[in-house]
Design a protein around this motif. Sequence first.
Motif, PDB file in Angstrom:
ATOM      1  N   LEU A  81       0.814  -1.219   0.000  1.00 35.25           N
ATOM      2  CA  LEU A  81       0.000   0.000   0.000  1.00 35.25           C
ATOM      3  C   LEU A  81       0.844   1.265   0.000  1.00 35.25           C
ATOM      4  CD1 LEU A  81      -2.634  -1.054   2.699  1.00 35.25           C
ATOM      5  CD2 LEU A  81      -2.815  -1.272   0.210  1.00 35.25           C
ATOM      6  N   ARG A  82       2.162   1.121   0.000  1.00 36.44           N
ATOM      7  CA  ARG A  82       2.998   2.302   0.168  1.00 36.44           C
ATOM      8  C   ARG A  82       2.938   3.248  -1.034  1.00 36.44           C
ATOM      9  NH1 ARG A  82       6.325  -1.055  -2.485  1.00 36.44           N
ATOM     10  NH2 ARG A  82       8.089  -0.132  -3.637  1.00 36.44           N
ATOM     11  N   VAL A  87       2.925   7.999   3.254  1.00 33.17           N
ATOM     12  CA  VAL A  87       3.119   8.639   4.557  1.00 33.17           C
ATOM     13  C   VAL A  87       2.467   7.804   5.655  1.00 33.17           C
ATOM     14  CG1 VAL A  87       2.659  10.699   5.927  1.00 33.17           C
ATOM     15  CG2 VAL A  87       3.290  10.917   3.516  1.00 33.17           C
ATOM     16  N   TRP A  88       1.216   7.412   5.444  1.00 32.33           N
ATOM     17  CA  TRP A  88       0.509   6.665   6.480  1.00 32.33           C
ATOM     18  C   TRP A  88       1.129   5.290   6.709  1.00 32.33           C
ATOM     19  CZ3 TRP A  88      -2.200   9.480   9.471  1.00 32.33           C
ATOM     20  CH2 TRP A  88      -2.857  10.608   8.984  1.00 32.33           C
ATOM     21  N   VAL A  89       1.584   4.637   5.662  1.00 35.97           N
ATOM     22  CA  VAL A  89       2.243   3.332   5.827  1.00 35.97           C
ATOM     23  C   VAL A  89       3.529   3.490   6.631  1.00 35.97           C
ATOM     24  CG1 VAL A  89       3.410   1.468   4.602  1.00 35.97           C
ATOM     25  CG2 VAL A  89       1.215   2.305   3.778  1.00 35.97           C
ATOM     26  N   ALA A  90       4.317   4.520   6.331  1.00 39.17           N
ATOM     27  CA  ALA A  90       5.562   4.725   7.070  1.00 39.17           C
ATOM     28  C   ALA A  90       5.291   5.071   8.529  1.00 39.17           C
ATOM     29  CB  ALA A  90       6.370   5.841   6.405  1.00 39.17           C
ATOM     30  N   VAL A  91       4.276   5.893   8.817  1.00 43.43           N
ATOM     31  CA  VAL A  91       3.936   6.238  10.204  1.00 43.43           C
ATOM     32  C   VAL A  91       3.487   4.996  10.964  1.00 43.43           C
ATOM     33  CG1 VAL A  91       2.309   7.513  11.642  1.00 43.43           C
ATOM     34  CG2 VAL A  91       3.410   8.644   9.707  1.00 43.43           C
ATOM     35  N   LEU A 111      10.414   3.843   4.526  1.00 40.48           N
ATOM     36  CA  LEU A 111      11.103   5.137   4.609  1.00 40.48           C
ATOM     37  C   LEU A 111      11.831   5.461   3.308  1.00 40.48           C
ATOM     38  CD1 LEU A 111      12.561   5.028   8.247  1.00 40.48           C
ATOM     39  CD2 LEU A 111      10.656   6.407   7.407  1.00 40.48           C
ATOM     40  N   PHE A 112      12.449   4.465   2.699  1.00 41.51           N
ATOM     41  CA  PHE A 112      13.127   4.702   1.427  1.00 41.51           C
ATOM     42  C   PHE A 112      12.133   5.130   0.341  1.00 41.51           C
ATOM     43  CE2 PHE A 112      14.499   3.089  -2.728  1.00 41.51           C
ATOM     44  CZ  PHE A 112      15.705   3.755  -2.861  1.00 41.51           C
ATOM     45  N   VAL A 123       8.906  13.789   4.820  1.00 46.13           N
ATOM     46  CA  VAL A 123       9.970  12.815   5.090  1.00 46.13           C
ATOM     47  C   VAL A 123      10.646  13.120   6.428  1.00 46.13           C
ATOM     48  CG1 VAL A 123      12.199  11.946   4.283  1.00 46.13           C
ATOM     49  CG2 VAL A 123      10.357  12.340   2.651  1.00 46.13           C
ATOM     50  N   ALA A 124      10.897  14.388   6.702  1.00 42.55           N
ATOM     51  CA  ALA A 124      11.528  14.756   7.970  1.00 42.55           C
ATOM     52  C   ALA A 124      10.624  14.430   9.156  1.00 42.55           C
ATOM     53  CB  ALA A 124      11.870  16.251   7.953  1.00 42.55           C
ATOM     54  N   SER A 125       9.331  14.672   9.015  1.00 45.90           N
ATOM     55  CA  SER A 125       8.407  14.393  10.121  1.00 45.90           C
ATOM     56  C   SER A 125       8.340  12.900  10.425  1.00 45.90           C
ATOM     57  CB  SER A 125       7.012  14.926   9.772  1.00 45.90           C
ATOM     58  OG  SER A 125       7.055  16.315   9.522  1.00 45.90           O
ATOM     59  N   VAL A 126       8.159  12.098   9.375  1.00 44.04           N
ATOM     60  CA  VAL A 126       8.090  10.649   9.581  1.00 44.04           C
ATOM     61  C   VAL A 126       9.446  10.111  10.029  1.00 44.04           C
ATOM     62  CG1 VAL A 126       7.587   8.441   8.491  1.00 44.04           C
ATOM     63  CG2 VAL A 126       6.247  10.467   7.898  1.00 44.04           C
TER      64      VAL A 126
END
Length: 415
Positions: A81-82, A87-91, A111-112, A123-126
């Motif tokens: 799902l990325r 963003v949501w998948v990484a969080v 993240l990559f 990217v910085a927030s996650v």
Amino acid sequence: MTRTEHRWLLPSAPADHELPGDRAGARRTARDWAVDIAAFLCAAGAALPALGVVDADPATPDGVVFADVLIAAASCCALWLRRRRPVWVAVALAVVSAVEPAALGALMVALFSLAVHRPFRPVASVGAAALAAAAVQPLLRPDPASSYIASTVIGMLLILLVISWGMVVRSRRRLVLTLRDRVVRAESEAALRAEHAQRLAREAIAREMHDVLAHRLTLLSVHAGALEFRPDAPPAEVGRAAGVIRDSAHEALQDLREIIGVLRSPGEGDEGNRPQPTLATLPALVEESRAAGARVTLDNGVADPAGAPAATGRTLYRIAQEALTNARKHAPGAPVAVTVTGGPGDGLTIEVANPAPTEPFDPVPGSGQGLIGLTERASLAGGTLTHGPAPDGGFTVLAHLPWPADAQPPSPGPG
């Protein structure tokens, strides 16, 4: 289409969120499927060692081991799902990795992908959330074979390395897209310049044809008026005037056929009374160039220059004029040879050639629009024109124009 409309059609530079793969609705290609499968396998391969460490610890209950396996499998599956919700998948994976060591591999892949497809702010927030999870995870699930500081430092370094790698890949993709966009823009601008030069050439040709047509109609009017006011003129004089009227009418019709479809520039003054150049006036052009200091030789092999069709002679004159101007600009001091051959039925051929200049000079910048205009002029006249550098470093302009065997000679002006 106007220049403004062309600019609206030019591709704009890619926005920061419009790189390939950024759009959520984009369908997966074969390459995307291969990348997604590879990402899933990498995340699963990273989870297996972590699950092996948990399973090897006898103090870990079987229920915890089973839950770890399920959470690790769900984390790897979440990577599918990325592309739609990076963003949501990484969080989510950052939160899960705080309590599940086996989800660290899936977090690295997420993240990559986030760093590749999203700008720096998300990217910085996650990434900050992932660094916090890397500090919390060794407290909640410590590694028996490593200290807390070592586990935290290694986890943070891996997160920073993956994010940096993704940002480098994104920057490279943006650079490639920018360079590609510049190439497209340069080609579009070159096409616009060429189109503008062709339009200017067509307008100049239309003005010249308009002037010649005005001259033809003036001849018709003068000779018809003479017949009207002198009905008792001798038969020989009447026949001569009728012949001039017939020839002028025929040539006027020919000029009308040529002028249709060629746009004449609005807002310009009437210059219909100016004399038009012909093949017979080519020697005068050469003399003008010699008076200006150029070394020009003319080899005119046409037996009857005055008998050449007016439109063809005018086109040949303009080609010679532009070629001599270019020679003075780009090869000052070099000798220029103008050769004209042909006749009725064979057409007219003109070659203007000059060797490379032997004396140093300040180069004059040129856009090449004059040569584009010459090519357009020769094409409209039914001929061809080629130009280019010669093997000795000089430059050659070669054109061939039609001269029908049954062409009517230019009519004389009114006496």
